[in-house]
Design a protein around this motif. Structure first.
Motif, PDB file in Angstrom:
ATOM      1  N   UNK A 239      54.460  49.535  28.031  1.00  0.00           N
ATOM      2  CA  UNK A 239      52.900  50.098  28.999  1.00  0.00           C
ATOM      3  C   UNK A 239      53.024  51.091  29.858  1.00  0.00           C
ATOM      4  N   UNK A 240      52.436  52.040  30.315  1.00  0.00           N
ATOM      5  CA  UNK A 240      52.785  52.898  30.842  1.00  0.00           C
ATOM      6  C   UNK A 240      52.826  52.537  32.477  1.00  0.00           C
ATOM      7  N   UNK A 307      51.973  36.205  31.106  1.00  0.00           N
ATOM      8  CA  UNK A 307      51.249  35.731  32.362  1.00  0.00           C
ATOM      9  C   UNK A 307      49.892  37.387  33.234  1.00  0.00           C
ATOM     10  N   UNK A 308      50.908  37.772  34.017  1.00  0.00           N
ATOM     11  CA  UNK A 308      50.162  38.300  34.663  1.00  0.00           C
ATOM     12  C   UNK A 308      49.192  39.943  34.128  1.00  0.00           C
ATOM     13  N   UNK A 309      50.677  39.668  33.342  1.00  0.00           N
ATOM     14  CA  UNK A 309      49.942  41.143  32.141  1.00  0.00           C
ATOM     15  C   UNK A 309      49.058  41.167  31.726  1.00  0.00           C
ATOM     16  N   UNK A 310      48.500  39.916  31.517  1.00  0.00           N
ATOM     17  CA  UNK A 310      47.134  39.266  30.368  1.00  0.00           C
ATOM     18  C   UNK A 310      46.189  39.234  31.028  1.00  0.00           C
ATOM     19  N   UNK A 311      46.391  38.844  32.302  1.00  0.00           N
ATOM     20  CA  UNK A 311      45.586  38.849  33.403  1.00  0.00           C
ATOM     21  C   UNK A 311      45.042  39.632  33.727  1.00  0.00           C
ATOM     22  N   UNK A 312      45.586  40.833  33.827  1.00  0.00           N
ATOM     23  CA  UNK A 312      45.693  42.120  34.488  1.00  0.00           C
ATOM     24  C   UNK A 312      44.387  42.823  33.463  1.00  0.00           C
ATOM     25  N   UNK A 314      42.655  41.130  30.702  1.00  0.00           N
ATOM     26  CA  UNK A 314      41.631  40.880  30.797  1.00  0.00           C
ATOM     27  C   UNK A 314      40.284  41.498  31.643  1.00  0.00           C
ATOM     28  N   UNK A 315      41.131  41.306  32.993  1.00  0.00           N
ATOM     29  CA  UNK A 315      39.828  42.045  34.181  1.00  0.00           C
ATOM     30  C   UNK A 315      39.467  43.679  33.582  1.00  0.00           C
ATOM     31  N   UNK A 316      40.490  43.450  33.049  1.00  0.00           N
ATOM     32  CA  UNK A 316      40.681  45.524  32.741  1.00  0.00           C
ATOM     33  C   UNK A 316      41.235  46.243  33.765  1.00  0.00           C
ATOM     34  N   UNK A 317      41.468  45.651  34.242  1.00  0.00           N
ATOM     35  CA  UNK A 317      43.032  46.581  35.502  1.00  0.00           C
ATOM     36  C   UNK A 317      43.674  47.861  34.966  1.00  0.00           C
ATOM     37  N   UNK A 318      44.458  46.844  33.838  1.00  0.00           N
ATOM     38  CA  UNK A 318      45.046  47.606  32.488  1.00  0.00           C
ATOM     39  C   UNK A 318      44.620  47.816  30.939  1.00  0.00           C
ATOM     40  N   UNK A 319      45.095  49.015  30.256  1.00  0.00           N
ATOM     41  CA  UNK A 319      44.672  48.490  29.025  1.00  0.00           C
ATOM     42  C   UNK A 319      45.901  48.192  28.309  1.00  0.00           C
ATOM     43  N   UNK A 328      51.024  51.095  23.115  1.00  0.00           N
ATOM     44  CA  UNK A 328      50.660  50.482  25.262  1.00  0.00           C
ATOM     45  C   UNK A 328      50.464  51.222  25.283  1.00  0.00           C
ATOM     46  N   UNK A 329      49.322  51.742  26.103  1.00  0.00           N
ATOM     47  CA  UNK A 329      48.956  52.639  27.720  1.00  0.00           C
ATOM     48  C   UNK A 329      48.811  52.102  28.645  1.00  0.00           C
TER      49      UNK A 329
END
Length: 329
Positions: A239-240, A307-312, A314-319, A328-329
């Motif tokens: 991840x970035x 799970x936090x990463x996946x939720x973020x 899904x909420x389009x807060x990270x890509x 991964x960006x």
């Protein structure tokens, strides 16, 4: 062993002369199938030879207790069985077959061609085809399938494990004939949960969510297993750095400390960069005073971070970028 594999082993065991005499009395189609198996069996152990032909085991000879098969044996037998030009033609064809993966002829096709070709096939056949394609091409084909069969095909790929080479070759033969108008063994392993994970990770997030939701309704336990493998704790390294503060803020401090207790120093530094200097020092202290922890507890904490990463996402807060070879960006 399949029937053709056993016949091939038998012919290797009895030697070139006997093998030649036997093959001369067989239909050429059978000769070619058996010849392909001889080509694959480069060496026949004494144990296998005993099982195939017990009475000739003592005559196998050699200090190693076996006999050589493979291409040299096959070349001599075919040259004595067929005319020279036919023998060379068959050898060339068999050498190509022995080193070519199943359904390789489909890898040259455009996605649109493949979809038009397989849309009327049974989902199990579609799953088998996709399982043997290049991952990037397979992901493209899966995404382009009609939405009502995407999840079923994904489920069949996930449940697929080992397929008889005879079945694979027969399906490939029939599909090759059908595909001709569209484009100018040991057990083969294909499919499985990891294969579906690989396909979904290369698909766009919207399509992935659609398939996972449908899969969850059709086979909840299987969907859960796929979901657990979609993004694992170690993938956070890709991840970035700009996403790390968001992840740190959303994680429970105790869970994060426990997760990092079992992480590499490189992974810890990755998270520390997403914290303030004071928070990073405090987290290091928490990890140090924690002492030894059960591996199961560490893995559970790491799953919570994932799970936090996946939720973020899904909420389009990270890509989390997907595609062939992209990070991964």
């Amino acid at each position: 062993m399949t029937g053709h594999e056993r016949v091939a082993a038998f012919l290797i065991a009895v030697g070139e002369e006997a093998a030649t005499a036997i093959l001369k009395n067989m239909p050429e189609d059978d000769v070619e199938r058996i010849a392909l198996e001889i080509h694959k069996q480069r060496y026949l152990s004494a144990d296998v030879a005993d099982a195939i032909l017990d009475e000739v085991a003592e005559q196998l000879g050699g200090d190693e207790g076996g006999v050589a098969g493979g291409l040299p044996f096959l070349r001599h037998v075919l040259n004595k069985t067929l005319l020279p030009n036919r023998a060379n033609e068959m050898l060339s064809r068999l050498t190509t077959q022995a080193t070519t993966p199943p359904f390789a002829f489909l890898r040259k096709a455009e996605t649109s061609q493949l979809i038009a070709f397989i849309k009327t096939e049974h989902p199990q056949t579609v799953a088998m085809i996709i399982a043997y394609l290049d991952p990037v091409q397979a992901a493209s084909v899966l995404s382009a399938l009609p939405s009502d069969i995407q999840a079923e095909v994904a489920m069949r790929i996930a449940m697929m494990d080992r397929t008889s080479p005879d079945v694979v070759r027969e399906v490939e033969r029939l599909l090759r004939l059908k595909f001709a108008s569209l484009s100018a063994g040991s057990l083969e392993r294909s499919g499985g949960v990891q294969h579906v994970v690989s396909l979904l990770q290369k698909s766009d997030p919207g399509n992935t969510k659609f398939i996972m939701d449908a899969l969850g309704e059709m086979a909840p336990e299987l969907a859960d297993e796929v979901q657990k493998n979609m993004f694992v704790f170690s993938d956070i390294m890709r991840l970035g750095d700009r996403d790390m503060p968001k992840i740190v803020r959303e994680c429970d401090g105790k869970d994060l400390a426990l997760a990092l207790r079992g992480a590499s120093e490189e992974m810890r530094v990755k998270f520390f960069k997403g914290m303030s200097s004071r928070s990073a020092v405090q987290m290091k202290d928490d990890i140090e005073i924690m002492g030894p922890q059960r591996l199961s507890a560490i893995e559970e904490a790491q799953q919570k971070v994932v799970a936090v990463v996946r939720r973020l996402e899904q909420n389009e807060e990270i890509v989390i970028a997907r595609g062939g070879g992209e990070e991964f960006k």
